[in-house]
Structures are given as C-alpha cells and as structure tokens.
Design an enzyme around this catalytic site. Structure first.
Site, PDB file in Angstrom:
ATOM      1  N   SER A 586       0.840  -1.185   0.000  1.00 34.26           N
ATOM      2  CA  SER A 586       0.000   0.000   0.000  1.00 34.26           C
ATOM      3  C   SER A 586       0.888   1.253   0.000  1.00 34.26           C
ATOM      4  CB  SER A 586      -0.948  -0.039   1.195  1.00 34.26           C
ATOM      5  OG  SER A 586      -1.973   0.892   1.041  1.00 34.26           O
ATOM      6  N   HIS A 701      -8.147  -4.733  -1.097  1.00 34.24           N
ATOM      7  CA  HIS A 701      -6.859  -4.130  -0.763  1.00 34.24           C
ATOM      8  C   HIS A 701      -6.004  -5.049   0.102  1.00 34.24           C
ATOM      9  CE1 HIS A 701      -4.043  -0.914  -0.672  1.00 34.24           C
ATOM     10  NE2 HIS A 701      -4.130  -0.721   0.631  1.00 34.24           N
TER      11      HIS A 701
END
Length: 729
Positions: A586, A701
């Site tokens: 991320s 995610h």
C-alpha cells in the site's frame, strides 16, 4: 466491546475517519479507475497513453494481460520445489486448529469469534458462553456461516463488520463485501433467530456507512444519485431511513461538500448503549475534520462546533467526558497551551453550552519517544495502549471526584500489547502480547482491580531457539536517529552475505510494531534469513511529529530514513546489496517503488504489494483524491514538481540496472486500485526490463480473500525472495 471480533468502534459511534491504507479506509463508489494523465513518463503531450487499457479494471484486454502475466509468474516460480513446500507449510500454519480462538465480548457474558479453516474458507461467525470459552472446550453456536452463504448466492462474501443495536445487540447491520472490496452490501440480521430479517433494512452495494438510531431508524451515507460523491469517491449526504421505506423515501438530514474527502452524520452513545446526541463529520482531507455536535438530535439541526483545530480527533466519550487527541498545539481561551500529541478530556455538555471557554485537563502527554496507540473503554474505565520506543504498556484510567487517576497493568515488558476486546458490562479486557520470537499469548485482565490472568499461548510455529532480536538506530540524511529491529541468528556471521528482508511502511501515522510472523519465521528465519523492520518517519511510532516530518514535500525524509537503515545493515556487514531485499504494501508499496527507482543499487529484490506508483495522477485513480493531505496535490506547482520527482512510474530510466521486482495487486482492490501495479509492470515490459507480476482476482486491498489465496501469495513471495537472496551465496 460487543462485536469487537470484527473491530467495531468503541462506544458504537463513528469517530473521525483518518484514512490509513493499512487500516479500514473506504474507497470510491466505482471499481473502475478513472482515466489518468495521458502523458505518463514524460511522453509528448499529444501522445496517446499506450497503457491506458489497463485502467479498465475488468476490461477484456486488461484481463487478458493480467491472466497471461499471472500464469507466467506462477509457471516460473512454481517450478521451484520450494514453492509447493512453502505453500503446504503456510496452509498448515494458517489453518492450524490449535491456534488461539480470538475472543470478542458480546452481549450477556457471551464470547464471539470469527473462524476460518480449510473447510470454512469464508468463515463462521459463532458464539459461546464465557464459562465454556474459559474451559478450553467450548461448544460453539454458529450465528452465520459465511461459507454457506457464499455458495448459496454464488458470491465470495467477506464479512467486513457488524453493527448491532445496543443495548440488546440482537439486530445487526452486516457489511458483506463481494471478494473483499471496500464496496459492501448491508443487510439486517437477527442474531437470536440466526437469519436475515425478512423485509429488514437492505442497502445495495456501494461505498457507504449505516448506523442505528433506534429499532426502526438508521442513518445512511452513500451515493444516493449517480455522481453524488466527493472527488475521492465517498458519500457526503446522510439521510434518515425508516423501516419499510425504500431508498428513494429516505429524508436528507445532512450534506457536506463535494470538495470534502467524505462527510457523514452519525450517533454518539454512552457505554450502556444509550443515545447521547448526533454528531457530524466533514473530512476536509486525510487529517483535518470539521466536527459538529447536535445536542437535540436530527429533529433539531442546531449544531455546536467546539474551538479545537480540525486536526484534533474525538477519541471517546467516558462518564460525560469527551476525549480528544491533539495532533497540533492548541491554546484555550484562558491561554493554557496544550501540546501536539496530548490526550485531553473535558465535560462535553458544559463545553457545548459554552464552547468559547473549554478548559480541558491533560489525561496523558507523551514524551518525544512515546505515542498513544489505542483507546478502549470498559464499563467503568478508560484504557490506553501506550508505546515507548516501540514497546508497549497498557494503563487503566478512572475519572472521579478528585479528577483523573491511572495505573499500569502488569503485562509482559518489551512486547507488543494489543487490547483486542473490552466488555461494556464489566471492566474485563482481552489483551494479546507478542513479539518477533514470542507467539501470541492471550491475557484476561480487569481494568478496575488490575488483576491479569494468562489464558493461553499459541504454539510455536517455527524454531526460534537460535534467533535473537536487537534494536539499532540508523542516522538519516538530516541527522535524525531512526530505530529499527533486526531479527537474525545469534551466531550471525558479519560477512555481508546474510539474505535479509527489510520491511517498512512510513505513512499515515501507522506504527510498525514487533509481531509474531509465523510465515516469515517458518519460510525465512528458520532457513537462515534475517529480517529488519524499520520505524521510519511518516509512521506513528513517536506520535504526530514523527508522522508530520514526512508529509508532502518533506516525504524524501521517509525515503532517506529507509535507505539509512539499509546502509546501516550493510555497514554492519549484516548483509550487502546482492543479498538485501525489500518488501512493503500500500503506502509501503509506494515506498518500495521509490526505493526501486531511487536506489536500485541497494537491493537485489523488491516485493511491491498493492502499491501506489503513479504519483502524478494518483488523485484521479480510485480513492487517490483523499490522500492529498498525506502526499500533496499534483496540481500545485511546488507539490506537483516534488511528486513527479519521486513518482516511481515517472522515474524508470533506460540503461539503469534495476533489480527484478515482484508487483502484486488485486483486481478487487477498489481502494488503491490495480492500475498502479499493472501499468508499472507494463512499463517494465515495454522497456524490456525483467519483472514478476501477480494479480489476485479476489481479495480487495488485502490482496487475498481467504486463507488459501493468502498461502499462494506467501509461497510466491518467499520463493522469489529465496531465489534472489539465498541462491546467490
């Protein structure tokens, strides 16, 4: 807290959302990334973007490219006999039936747990009594079989959260995500009957929030009409929805601004679940929120805004006291200065009656090497998780006639402590303790008496007998001392040949703390590898100042810190560039991308997980517009010039010897989006540079929706790292 096994918020109120990509932030209302800048990599302004087709998340051409590269990566890495061994070892760990059953306090002295294994891939939400759980042989009642629901409805349902109506906590709004996306479907569920409520509340898929007002009323914030979202893709209109109404019958009670990151109106309750008042949030950027109180609820729109900076975060409501965490200095009307990082408390009703004269008390003031990592509440106490030099302690606070008092709970020293659940109906807590080499141990604690009882420890998953943990400090480019941990063999040879993985995050005030990483231990440390965790600026290890030092145009400090740790490892002859690999996800994926392009000479491997990589166009990709408070605005001349200078996608140069990177992402990542990783990999391909690429179709995610998918990803990663860093000795 009731329902904390799915990380419900304390006091059943929605606190100000500060986006953290490693946490639970939301994303745009669509899973299709918006078209990005047609001028990537300094191409002529009139040149078409040759990789634009990869922006279409489910586009036919894009998916052909994805599947081809997935197959290529699996074909290459699965030929290594270690791949199959690693995958089997990981699944054994992930699906182990002797792992600690993580408990969450539920209503009426009951314990909830969410369980996944080889049979229940998507998981079971289940419940037992406290006595049965404590006995070690509980009989579980299944509340919801998510695996069965997935098969019935032909979806890969991920149970993201449950929001139950206090104080009974029987009716719940369940958030179900298809494949792990941030977008969810909300359905009303009856725990007593173990079924969805017939003709109950149902919200179709979207990026949305819903909270109970009473049994027949909820507040909903979502995209009500097409395009009615902020530039970041979040809802900013809240409506009241009554039982039996259709969405088009809901009545608007709050509207933020399209320029906000997001806006919403919610409900504040006390520890007993009683309604206190309404509260609204306008998130101006990642770290600034305009907070307003509505003492008379939605029937009276009179609002009160307290005179705190918009960086201040409301962190709790305890015995009538509002708890705020200051992220910048603030002076009261009487001239008292409250400093950055302070936790303050004051009588909320009195403050709302006379907002110009709020005079709080300091509950806790961290020093330069401390930070508040978490705030929890039991029936009668406020509990703080405090970090000092990246080591934890837990303190219990009480507010009485003589003001605030506190004491430290007798928990293991020099470990990472996590309060995982607290009870609304008593002062009991569940707390986990762990370290790099110490498996998780579950403690049962009393916040009133201070009594602590060790309940159980997880079995060791790898041989740590010959390993040790050391903390060192590297010196960054500007002279700042940066801590890092090194996990390696006690008899490590300082000859520069030790295969080493360096990990960091460095953003959004997120702390990286020592945790028991069973997979890393089994697949890497046991086999002679070393692991380093860098606590670089941008994170929250030392409070707001440590984070703010790496914001926007100061972000090069974050990258310098990481490089300083690498150079310290090399200077100590722990490792050398041919044996040093890096890994991060991320915002940490951006960090790895920058390191790949800035210092390709320092690494021989880079695992770049669910990353941001195009920092010139990120505000037009998925939820990117919401992160300008962290990274800056590409359209600003100064900030834009800096972002272009560090943007990995814009700084790949011909003739440079890059290490062969491994890009990872997920098709259903609707937060960062897969276009970043896709286009960076495609750029490498166009430049005839070697790379690995793997895109999990499910997972959002988190990049994986279940244990099997996670095991496959781990096996790919560690096979790659083993080949790059171990096989060249």
């Amino acid at each position: 807290m009731r329902g904390t096994f799915l990380n419900r918020l304390v006091l059943a109120m929605v606190l100000a959302m500060a986006f953290t990509m490693a946490a639970s932030a939301k994303a745009p209302m669509t899973t299709v990334a918006k078209p990005i800048d047609s001028n990537p990599n300094n191409a002529p302004n009139d040149a078409a973007d040759p990789r634009a087709y990869l922006n279409e998340i489910d586009g036919e051409k894009a998916m052909v490219w994805v599947k081809a590269h997935n197959q290529s990566t699996v074909n290459k890495l699965s030929k290594d006999p270690r791949y199959g061994e690693y995958q089997a070892d990981i699944l054994k760990i992930l699906q182990a039936t002797d792992r600690i059953v993580r408990p969450g306090f539920a209503h009426g002295s009951t314990i909830d747990n969410f369980w996944q294994d080889g049979t229940h891939v998507q998981g079971l939400w289940r419940r037992t009594s406290w006595e049965a759980y404590r006995s070690g042989s509980p009989q579980w009642r299944v509340i919801l079989d998510v695996e069965a629901l997935s098969k019935l409805e032909d979806k890969t349902w991920v149970l993201r959260s449950e929001n139950c109506l206090p104080p009974v906590d029987n009716l719940c709004l369940l958030s179900l995500s298809d494949g792990g996306k941030d977008a969810d479907v909300v359905r009303e569920f009856d725990i007593a009957r173990g079924q969805f409520v017939k003709e109950g509340f149902v919200l179709p898929e979207g990026k949305q929030s819903a909270t109970w007002v009473d049994e027949n009323t909820i507040y909903v914030t979502r995209e009500w009409t097409p395009g009615e979202v902020t530039d970041s893709g979040y809802g900013y209109v809240t409506k009241v929805l009554k039982r039996g109404q259709s969405l088009d019958q809901a009545v608007e009670i709050f509207r933020g601004d399209k320029k906000d990151v997001s806006s919403r109106r919610s409900v504040m309750r006390d520890i007993d679940g009683k309604y206190v008042m309404d509260i609204s949030y306008r998130d101006l950027d990642s770290f600034n929120t305009e907070l307003a109180f509505y003492p008379n609820g939605h029937t009276d729109n009179r609002k009160v805004v307290l005179p705190f900076p918009t960086t201040a975060a409301l962190s709790g409501y305890y015995k009538g006291q509002a708890i705020y965490n200051l992220k910048s200095d603030w002076a009261s009307a009487n001239g008292t200065v409250f400093h950055n990082g302070a936790l303050i408390a004051f009588d909320l009703r009195a403050a709302l009656a006379d907002p110009a004269h709020v005079e709080p008390l300091v509950l806790f003031m961290p020093n330069d090497h401390q930070s508040v990592q978490g705030i929890t509440q039991t029936k009668n106490h406020l509990v703080l998780s405090i970090q000092s030099n990246v080591s934890s302690e837990v303190r219990s606070f009480d507010f009485g006639k003589n003001g605030w008092s506190s004491f430290k709970l007798a928990l293991p020293e020099n470990s990472t402590l996590s309060v995982t659940s607290s009870d609304n109906e008593s002062d009991h807590l569940f707390i986990f303790s762990e370290g790099f080499l110490e498996p998780s141990t579950l403690f049962y604690a009393d916040a009133a008496s201070g009594n602590v009882e060790k309940l159980k420890s997880s079995p060791e998953r790898f041989d740590a007998e010959d390993l040790q943990v050391q903390q060192f400090w590297a010196t960054s480019e500007d002279g700042t001392k940066v801590p890092y941990f090194l996990v390696a063999r006690k008899d490590i040879k300082l000859d520069g040949t030790n295969p080493t993985i360096l990990y960091a995050y460095g953003g959004f005030e997120i702390s990286m703390r020592p945790t028991y990483l069973a997979t890393l231990g089994k697949l890497w440390l046991e086999k002679g590898g070393a692991y380093a965790l860098a606590n670089i600026r941008g994170g929250g290890e030392f409070g707001p100042k440590w984070h703010e030092a790496g914001l926007k145009t100061h972000r090069q400090r974050v990258y310098d810190d990481f490089q300083a740790v690498a150079q310290d490892l090399i200077a100590k002859k722990v490792t050398s560039a041919p044996h040093l690999g890096i890994m991060g996800g991320s915002n940490g994926g951006l960090l790895m991308g920058v390191q790949l392009t800035e210092r390709p000479d320092l690494w021989n491997a880079a695992v770049i997980q669910v990353p941001l990589l195009d920092m010139v166009n990120f505000t037009h990709m998925s939820a990117g517009a919401s992160w300008q408070g962290e990274y800056g605005n590409p359209d600003d001349p100064v900030e834009g010039a800096f972002l272009r200078s560090i943007s990995p996608y814009h700084n790949v140069r011909a003739g440079v010897g890059y290490p062969e990177p491994f890009f990872e992402t997920s098709t259903k990542d609707d937060r960062v989006g897969p276009a970043h990783a896709r286009k960076m990999a495609a750029l490498f391909e166009d430049m005839s540079l070697p790379f690995y690429y793997y895109e999990n179709i499910e997972g959002g995610h988190a990049a994986a929706a279940n244990l099997q998918e996670r095991a496959r990803l781990y096996a790919l990663e560690y096979t790659y790292m083993s080949q790059k860093l171990m096989d060249n000795k």
